[in-house]
Design a protein around this motif. Structure first.
Motif, PDB file in Angstrom:
ATOM      1  N   ASN A  60      12.989  11.796 -10.586  1.00 15.06           N
ATOM      2  CA  ASN A  60      11.687  11.120 -10.610  1.00 15.06           C
ATOM      3  C   ASN A  60      10.493  12.064 -10.532  1.00 15.06           C
ATOM      4  O   ASN A  60       9.392  11.648 -10.206  1.00 15.06           O
ATOM      5  CB  ASN A  60      11.591  10.084  -9.474  1.00 15.06           C
ATOM      6  CG  ASN A  60      10.439   9.123  -9.685  1.00 15.06           C
ATOM      7  OD1 ASN A  60      10.274   8.577 -10.773  1.00 15.06           O
ATOM      8  ND2 ASN A  60       9.622   8.920  -8.675  1.00 15.06           N
ATOM      9  N   VAL A  61      10.669  13.340 -10.832  1.00 14.10           N
ATOM     10  CA  VAL A  61       9.540  14.266 -10.826  1.00 14.10           C
ATOM     11  C   VAL A  61       8.739  14.057 -12.116  1.00 14.10           C
ATOM     12  O   VAL A  61       9.304  14.092 -13.211  1.00 14.10           O
ATOM     13  CB  VAL A  61      10.021  15.726 -10.729  1.00 14.10           C
ATOM     14  CG1 VAL A  61       8.829  16.672 -10.701  1.00 14.10           C
ATOM     15  CG2 VAL A  61      10.881  15.908  -9.482  1.00 14.10           C
ATOM     16  N   PRO A  62       7.435  13.793 -12.025  1.00 20.26           N
ATOM     17  CA  PRO A  62       6.637  13.549 -13.235  1.00 20.26           C
ATOM     18  C   PRO A  62       6.657  14.728 -14.204  1.00 20.26           C
ATOM     19  O   PRO A  62       6.907  15.874 -13.815  1.00 20.26           O
ATOM     20  CB  PRO A  62       5.225  13.324 -12.684  1.00 20.26           C
ATOM     21  CG  PRO A  62       5.441  12.889 -11.269  1.00 20.26           C
ATOM     22  CD  PRO A  62       6.649  13.634 -10.796  1.00 20.26           C
ATOM     23  N   THR A  63       6.403  14.443 -15.458  1.00 22.98           N
ATOM     24  CA  THR A  63       6.306  15.438 -16.534  1.00 22.98           C
ATOM     25  C   THR A  63       7.635  16.160 -16.762  1.00 22.98           C
ATOM     26  O   THR A  63       7.659  17.350 -17.031  1.00 22.98           O
ATOM     27  CB  THR A  63       5.191  16.477 -16.241  1.00 22.98           C
ATOM     28  OG1 THR A  63       4.110  15.833 -15.581  1.00 22.98           O
ATOM     29  CG2 THR A  63       4.663  17.070 -17.536  1.00 22.98           C
ATOM     30  N   THR A  64       8.742  15.441 -16.650  1.00 23.20           N
ATOM     31  CA  THR A  64      10.055  16.060 -16.884  1.00 23.20           C
ATOM     32  C   THR A  64      10.879  15.269 -17.897  1.00 23.20           C
ATOM     33  O   THR A  64      12.109  15.290 -17.859  1.00 23.20           O
ATOM     34  CB  THR A  64      10.850  16.167 -15.571  1.00 23.20           C
ATOM     35  OG1 THR A  64      11.003  14.860 -14.992  1.00 23.20           O
ATOM     36  CG2 THR A  64      10.156  17.078 -14.580  1.00 23.20           C
ATOM     37  N   ASP A  71      23.068  22.271 -14.893  1.00 20.15           N
ATOM     38  CA  ASP A  71      24.295  22.279 -14.102  1.00 20.15           C
ATOM     39  C   ASP A  71      23.996  21.454 -12.861  1.00 20.15           C
ATOM     40  O   ASP A  71      23.384  21.929 -11.908  1.00 20.15           O
ATOM     41  CB  ASP A  71      24.663  23.715 -13.726  1.00 20.15           C
ATOM     42  CG  ASP A  71      25.990  23.789 -12.979  1.00 20.15           C
ATOM     43  OD1 ASP A  71      26.685  22.750 -12.908  1.00 20.15           O
ATOM     44  OD2 ASP A  71      26.323  24.876 -12.469  1.00 20.15           O
ATOM     45  N   GLY A  72      24.392  20.192 -12.883  1.00 24.85           N
ATOM     46  CA  GLY A  72      24.046  19.258 -11.826  1.00 24.85           C
ATOM     47  C   GLY A  72      23.637  17.942 -12.452  1.00 24.85           C
ATOM     48  O   GLY A  72      24.317  17.436 -13.337  1.00 24.85           O
ATOM     49  N   PHE A  73      22.502  17.378 -12.036  1.00 27.02           N
ATOM     50  CA  PHE A  73      22.011  16.134 -12.646  1.00 27.02           C
ATOM     51  C   PHE A  73      20.500  16.154 -12.740  1.00 27.02           C
ATOM     52  O   PHE A  73      19.821  16.911 -12.032  1.00 27.02           O
ATOM     53  CB  PHE A  73      22.471  14.911 -11.846  1.00 27.02           C
ATOM     54  CG  PHE A  73      21.744  14.698 -10.538  1.00 27.02           C
ATOM     55  CD1 PHE A  73      20.600  13.907 -10.471  1.00 27.02           C
ATOM     56  CD2 PHE A  73      22.207  15.271  -9.362  1.00 27.02           C
ATOM     57  CE1 PHE A  73      19.927  13.714  -9.277  1.00 27.02           C
ATOM     58  CE2 PHE A  73      21.547  15.079  -8.153  1.00 27.02           C
ATOM     59  CZ  PHE A  73      20.406  14.296  -8.105  1.00 27.02           C
ATOM     60  N   PHE A  74      19.981  15.295 -13.610  1.00 22.55           N
ATOM     61  CA  PHE A  74      18.533  15.223 -13.813  1.00 22.55           C
ATOM     62  C   PHE A  74      18.165  13.785 -14.178  1.00 22.55           C
ATOM     63  O   PHE A  74      18.751  13.188 -15.067  1.00 22.55           O
ATOM     64  CB  PHE A  74      18.089  16.154 -14.946  1.00 22.55           C
ATOM     65  CG  PHE A  74      16.705  16.702 -14.780  1.00 22.55           C
ATOM     66  CD1 PHE A  74      16.501  18.036 -14.479  1.00 22.55           C
ATOM     67  CD2 PHE A  74      15.586  15.881 -14.918  1.00 22.55           C
ATOM     68  CE1 PHE A  74      15.217  18.555 -14.310  1.00 22.55           C
ATOM     69  CE2 PHE A  74      14.304  16.385 -14.760  1.00 22.55           C
ATOM     70  CZ  PHE A  74      14.114  17.724 -14.463  1.00 22.55           C
ATOM     71  N   VAL A  75      17.182  13.227 -13.459  1.00 26.68           N
ATOM     72  CA  VAL A  75      16.618  11.903 -13.770  1.00 26.68           C
ATOM     73  C   VAL A  75      15.117  12.090 -13.936  1.00 26.68           C
ATOM     74  O   VAL A  75      14.419  12.440 -12.981  1.00 26.68           O
ATOM     75  CB  VAL A  75      16.903  10.882 -12.647  1.00 26.68           C
ATOM     76  CG1 VAL A  75      16.302   9.518 -13.022  1.00 26.68           C
ATOM     77  CG2 VAL A  75      18.388  10.765 -12.374  1.00 26.68           C
ATOM     78  N   SER A  76      14.627  11.897 -15.152  1.00 26.27           N
ATOM     79  CA  SER A  76      13.204  12.120 -15.416  1.00 26.27           C
ATOM     80  C   SER A  76      12.335  11.140 -14.639  1.00 26.27           C
ATOM     81  O   SER A  76      12.746  10.009 -14.351  1.00 26.27           O
ATOM     82  CB  SER A  76      12.913  11.963 -16.912  1.00 26.27           C
ATOM     83  OG  SER A  76      13.613  12.906 -17.674  1.00 26.27           O
TER      84      SER A  76
END
Length: 398
Positions: A60-64, A71-76
């Motif tokens: 949930n970090v803005p502008t992503t 390597d891991g996970f990412f939620v825009s």
């Protein structure tokens, strides 16, 4: 963006307001991941962590957006190209299996006025709490599943409340109670929830090192500012074409579409000078002035004349009785960043002002009172975004 890169906006284009395509004196509301990393010298925070051998988890970090492969996970996060989201788009997450975890937690991407019409205060607080709690739980589960070394989760529920109800919050902080008793209960319950969730995340993940911070502070929104009014008065712009008939039509439309009372709709009225042939122009959301030069905008000011126009405008502004009364000060700005990748996107002049002033480009005075800084009557009056609160420069961190 500066938290993600350690770089100023002149190097990342993290400006929100950027030059539009073409050579007209127009700006666009935009801030994207693609812009941010288009400068090869910019290394985003997750890449720094990955390059040091860490598994990462961002949520949930803005502008992503779109979510990068890591390597891991990412939620825009919402914003920066991800707006008015229905469901959980595939491009918002990495890896794809992350969507299953989010769905199981009934993850709420974001809540903003205008995208989900909640008109009951208690239901709004309930929805914001659900968003915060579900995000915390999903983050903890994903961090454990991916054995994350470096995690970053952003919450925005408090921002919605602080934009909407800063008048009530200010009363609670100064005299121990909000203007109406039910607001004191709602606010105290909400911030206790925030504290409880923070404690739970720390207990579940037991981080060795941690940082709690905000990307901006919050301040009472007491005044609107419209730089076009000053520029028209001083002859740098022409007054807008606004007839009484068209103005009345606009007010009626505002009342109907936003369900506002007449007083709210009338104050303040949009007033934007005409940029065709202007020597300089301002913009909403931005405490800055652009010189309408020939190279960037096809305007009447030649490149060698820009510096003198900047000095002239700054001197006139700083001599203004209104500016002096409201502790506002104009200073040359873009010239200090010559050679930066996004030098041409910067305003030529920056206006320093108290955090209680929001440059919304409305009203027929340079500075006018924000009539919304008052006890909230009902949610029908809140058209969106900043209402009685706005961003503040000072950050919270510990």
């Amino acid at each position: 963006v500066s938290m993600l890169t350690g770089r100023p906006a002149a190097e990342t284009r993290g400006l929100f307001m950027q030059r539009a395509e073409g050579d007209k004196p127009e700006l666009q509301f935009r801030c994207t991941l693609a812009d941010m990393i288009s400068n090869p010298d910019v290394v985003p925070l997750w890449r720094v962590a990955l390059d040091r051998g860490n598994r990462v988890g961002f949520m949930n970090v803005p502008t992503t957006y779109p979510a990068p492969s890591v390597d891991g996970f990412f939620v825009s996060g919402a914003g920066g190209g991800l707006n008015k989201v229905a469901g959980i788009p595939e491009s918002m997450v990495y890896p794809r299996s992350t969507r299953d975890v989010l769905a199981r937690h009934e993850y709420i991407v974001d809540y903003r006025f205008g995208t989900e019409p909640i008109r009951d205060f208690d239901r709004l607080f309930e929805r914001l709490s659900e968003m915060h709690i579900r995000r915390s739980r999903a983050f903890v589960e994903l961090c454990a599943a991916h054995q994350v070394d470096f995690g970053f989760v952003a919450h925005r529920a408090t921002t919605v409340i602080q934009y909407m109800a800063m008048s009530e919050i200010a009363g609670l902080m100064t005299c121990g109670k909000a203007p109406t008793p039910q607001w004191s209960k709602r606010l105290q319950k909400h911030y206790r929830m925030v504290d409880d969730q923070l404690r739970q995340v720390f207990q579940d993940l037991a981080p060795e090192h941690w940082l709690v911070t905000s990307d901006h502070g919050a301040a009472p929104y007491l005044h609107n500012a419209n730089l076009d009014v000053f520029l028209v008065q001083k002859g740098y712009m022409r007054a807008p074409r606004t007839t009484a008939k068209s103005l009345l039509r606009g007010v009626k439309r505002t009342i109907v579409e936003r369900r506002l009372d007449i007083a709210t709709a009338l104050k303040p009225i949009p007033y934007r000078g005409r940029r065709d042939g202007a020597k300089a122009f301002g913009n909403w959301y931005l405490p800055g002035i652009y010189v309408n030069d020939a190279r960037r905008f096809g305007g009447p000011v030649a490149e060698p004349e820009v510096a003198s126009v900047v000095d002239e405008i700054c001197a006139a502004f700083n001599d203004s009785a209104v500016a002096l009364r409201h502790s506002m000060c104009a200073r040359p700005y873009r010239g200090a960043f010559e050679g930066a990748p996004f030098y041409d996107d910067l305003p030529d002049i920056w206006v320093d002002a108290p955090d209680s002033i929001f440059f919304d480009g409305r009203g027929n005075r340079l500075v006018s009172e924000n009539v919304n800084f008052r006890p909230l009557p009902d949610l029908d009056q809140v058209a969106g975004g900043m209402y009685s609160g706005q961003k503040r420069r000072c950050l919270l961190y510990t």
